[in-house]
Design an enzyme around this catalytic site. Structure first.
Site, PDB file in Angstrom:
ATOM      1  CE  LYS A 170     -39.475   0.995-107.769  1.00 22.09           C
ATOM      2  NZ  LYS A 170     -37.965   0.202-107.366  1.00 22.09           N
ATOM      3  N   GLY A 205     -28.318   0.276 -89.257  1.00 20.99           N
ATOM      4  CA  GLY A 205     -29.501  -0.641 -90.036  1.00 20.99           C
ATOM      5  C   GLY A 205     -28.752  -1.988 -90.369  1.00 20.99           C
TER       6      GLY A 205
HETATM    7  P1  NAD Z   1     -34.658  -4.429 -93.724  1.00 21.74           P
HETATM    8  O1  NAD Z   1     -35.935  -3.820 -93.481  1.00 21.74           O
HETATM    9  O2  NAD Z   1     -34.411  -5.730 -93.658  1.00 21.74           O
HETATM   10  O3  NAD Z   1     -33.739  -3.807 -92.698  1.00 21.74           O
HETATM   11  C1  NAD Z   1     -33.561  -2.302 -92.317  1.00 21.74           C
HETATM   12  C2  NAD Z   1     -33.018  -2.225 -90.909  1.00 21.74           C
HETATM   13  O4  NAD Z   1     -32.872  -0.885 -90.572  1.00 21.74           O
HETATM   14  C3  NAD Z   1     -33.946  -2.820 -89.829  1.00 21.74           C
HETATM   15  O5  NAD Z   1     -33.250  -3.484 -89.067  1.00 21.74           O
HETATM   16  C4  NAD Z   1     -34.739  -1.749 -89.266  1.00 21.74           C
HETATM   17  O6  NAD Z   1     -34.865  -1.947 -87.810  1.00 21.74           O
HETATM   18  C5  NAD Z   1     -33.340  -0.613 -89.265  1.00 21.74           C
HETATM   19  N1  NAD Z   1     -33.766   0.659 -89.121  1.00 21.74           N
HETATM   20  C6  NAD Z   1     -34.991   1.335 -89.952  1.00 21.74           C
HETATM   21  N2  NAD Z   1     -34.863   2.628 -89.709  1.00 21.74           N
HETATM   22  C7  NAD Z   1     -33.799   2.911 -88.782  1.00 21.74           C
HETATM   23  C8  NAD Z   1     -33.407   4.233 -88.385  1.00 21.74           C
HETATM   24  N3  NAD Z   1     -33.999   5.298 -88.291  1.00 21.74           N
HETATM   25  N4  NAD Z   1     -32.307   4.396 -87.450  1.00 21.74           N
HETATM   26  C9  NAD Z   1     -31.530   2.840 -87.352  1.00 21.74           C
HETATM   27  N5  NAD Z   1     -32.013   1.881 -87.998  1.00 21.74           N
HETATM   28  C10 NAD Z   1     -33.143   1.768 -88.645  1.00 21.74           C
HETATM   29  O7  NAD Z   1     -34.146  -3.645 -95.000  1.00 21.74           O
HETATM   30  P2  NAD Z   1     -33.202  -4.110 -96.095  1.00 21.74           P
HETATM   31  O8  NAD Z   1     -33.527  -5.194 -97.246  1.00 21.74           O
HETATM   32  O9  NAD Z   1     -31.856  -4.466 -95.408  1.00 21.74           O
HETATM   33  O10 NAD Z   1     -32.612  -2.914 -96.810  1.00 21.74           O
HETATM   34  C11 NAD Z   1     -32.090  -1.756 -96.138  1.00 21.74           C
HETATM   35  C12 NAD Z   1     -31.833  -0.720 -97.085  1.00 21.74           C
HETATM   36  O11 NAD Z   1     -31.229  -0.918 -98.364  1.00 21.74           O
HETATM   37  C13 NAD Z   1     -33.326   0.124 -97.704  1.00 21.74           C
HETATM   38  O12 NAD Z   1     -32.899   1.230 -97.798  1.00 21.74           O
HETATM   39  C14 NAD Z   1     -33.308  -0.581 -99.234  1.00 21.74           C
HETATM   40  O13 NAD Z   1     -34.442   0.033 -99.861  1.00 21.74           O
HETATM   41  C15 NAD Z   1     -31.832  -0.707 -99.530  1.00 21.74           C
HETATM   42  N6  NAD Z   1     -31.567  -1.634-100.451  1.00 21.74           N
HETATM   43  C16 NAD Z   1     -32.065  -2.984-100.057  1.00 21.74           C
HETATM   44  C17 NAD Z   1     -31.853  -4.062-101.347  1.00 21.74           C
HETATM   45  C18 NAD Z   1     -32.023  -5.319-100.869  1.00 21.74           C
HETATM   46  O14 NAD Z   1     -31.640  -6.349-101.675  1.00 21.74           O
HETATM   47  N7  NAD Z   1     -32.686  -5.858 -99.838  1.00 21.74           N
HETATM   48  C19 NAD Z   1     -31.179  -3.655-102.449  1.00 21.74           C
HETATM   49  C20 NAD Z   1     -30.888  -2.413-102.701  1.00 21.74           C
HETATM   50  C21 NAD Z   1     -31.174  -1.503-101.644  1.00 21.74           C
END
Ligand code: NAD
Length: 351
Positions: A79, A179
């Site tokens: 990382k 989310g």
């Molecule tokens: P994103 O930012 O597109 O979506 C996150 C969503 O959660 C948003 O719509 C936001 O409004 C909502 N949110 C934030 N805080 C909140 C809360 N307290 N209560 C309710 N809703 C809330 O992010 P993403 O890419 O969809 O990723 C989501 C999670 O998955 C993160 O923890 C990320 O680290 C993890 N993740 C993502 C990926 C990927 O490929 N994008 C891969 C592995 C892990």
């Protein structure tokens, strides 16, 4: 540019870069390369101190080792973190310097997107080093990982319902998603197509409204979402949501979502087990994105079909984790860690 090494027990290499000309102050941690080069995202954050940044990069790089070991990406864990405010400190000079820093490790560390770092930033890094993944699909790279993360989650959810009810059929199962962003939103749509009943919540009201209108999901206020009785609760927003406050309130039979670091502390896995709630370890379930990125590094380059074939293995990996947990009577998160260590150890023996 000054690159200095920091000695940390249990890590192959930890390096610091300070470059007064561009203002870059960054750390790269290579935790373990037994299974392959250390791949992990680049994060930019206004850390209060280097100690705080070091804590983060060590924790995250180790997490990548376990995630990749379980997912069998053929990669190790690493990382990088840039200390600074992403709103004010981003510049061509800074990312060029970061590119030279990444390049100085000769491919032992390979970078990708993470918090506050997007494709435009990585495009600049890429001018100085080839050790960058997750660039635009048009450039022959693997592109946006989110749809693949969502696909992997759906596959994993089939292993979860099989563990609960002896069938991989998701129809009629009630899934509560917190989310509905890039991953959670796509997962909601796929679950609906698979016949599940889907309830969603998000702090972004407009997003919830738009999705409910288009797909007919039920919605619940984010503050009240833990009152919903469901089969599976899928945290897809942020980490640390499973803690002393929330665990006693849960009204689900299983937890399976894409959010990283869902357990506030490792002991919360035992608390879930004590409540009889099946927990799908986050990094096993959400590995679709890293598996997709990892395919870029195969000899033939990125191939979507190969990525999908590999993502499908999330089902088998979760089944294995559940089996270890059942046989050993340990929390599933501990079982996942054991599986990761076993795979690393097996590779060490044969190398
Ligand atoms: P994103 O930012 O597109 O979506 C996150 C969503 O959660 C948003 O719509 C936001 O409004 C909502 N949110 C934030 N805080 C909140 C809360 N307290 N209560 C309710 N809703 C809330 O992010 P993403 O890419 O969809 O990723 C989501 C999670 O998955 C993160 O923890 C990320 O680290 C993890 N993740 C993502 C990926 C990927 O490929 N994008 C891969 C592995 C892990």
């Amino acid at each position: 540019m000054e690159i200095t090494e920091i000695q940390v027990d249990g890590y192959e290499k930890v390096v610091r870069c300070q470059d007064p000309e561009s203002g870059l102050h960054a750390l790269i941690a290579i935790h373990d390369t037994t299974l392959g080069p250390a791949l992990g995202g680049m994060r930019m954050w206004p850390y209060a101190s280097e100690d705080e940044a070091l804590f983060d990069v060590l924790r995250l790089s180790k997490g990548m080792t376990y995630k990749s070991a379980v997912a069998e990406t053929g990669l190790g864990g690493g990382k990088s973190v840039i200390l600074g405010d992403p709103k004010t400190m981003k510049s061509e000079k800074l990312f060029r310097a970061m590119g030279r820093f990444v390049d100085s490790l000769g491919g032992r560390y390979i970078t990708a997107e993470d918090m506050n770092i997007g494709i435009p930033d990585l495009d600049i890094v890429h001018k100085e080093t080839k050790w960058v993944t997750g660039l635009a699909r048009a450039e022959g790279s693997s592109g946006n990982p989110s749809p693949y993360t969502a696909e992997g989650c759906l596959i994993g959810l089939r292993a979860v319902v099989e563990e609960l009810d002896g069938t991989t059929d998701l129809s009629g199962k009630h899934v509560l998603i917190q989310g509905v962003g890039a991953v959670g939103g796509a997962l909601a749509v796929m679950l609906k197509e698979a016949g599940a009943k889907v309830t969603i919540c998000d702090i972004n009201d407009a997003r919830v409204e738009e999705l409910c209108k288009e797909y007919g999901f039920d919605a619940v206020d984010d503050e009240a979402h833990l009152d919903v009785t469901c089969d599976i609760y899928a945290p897809c927003a942020r980490g640390a949501g499973l803690n002393d406050d929330t665990i006693p309130k849960l009204k689900c039979r299983a937890i399976a979502g894409c959010a990283n670091n869902q357990l506030l502390e490792p002991r919360h896995a035992q608390a879930l087990k004590d409540r009889g709630i099946l927990y799908a370890p986050d990094y096993v379930l959400n590995a679709g994105g890293i598996i997709n990125v990892g395919v870029e590094l195969l000899p033939g380059g990125y191939d979507e079909n190969e990525a999908r074939r590999r993502i499908a293995r999330i089902y088998d990996n979760l089944k294995l984790v559940f089996e270890i947990a059942r046989n050993e009577n340990i929390p599933t998160s501990e079982a996942a860690e054991r599986l990761a260590r076993q795979r690393i150890e097996a590779a060490r023996q044969t190398s």
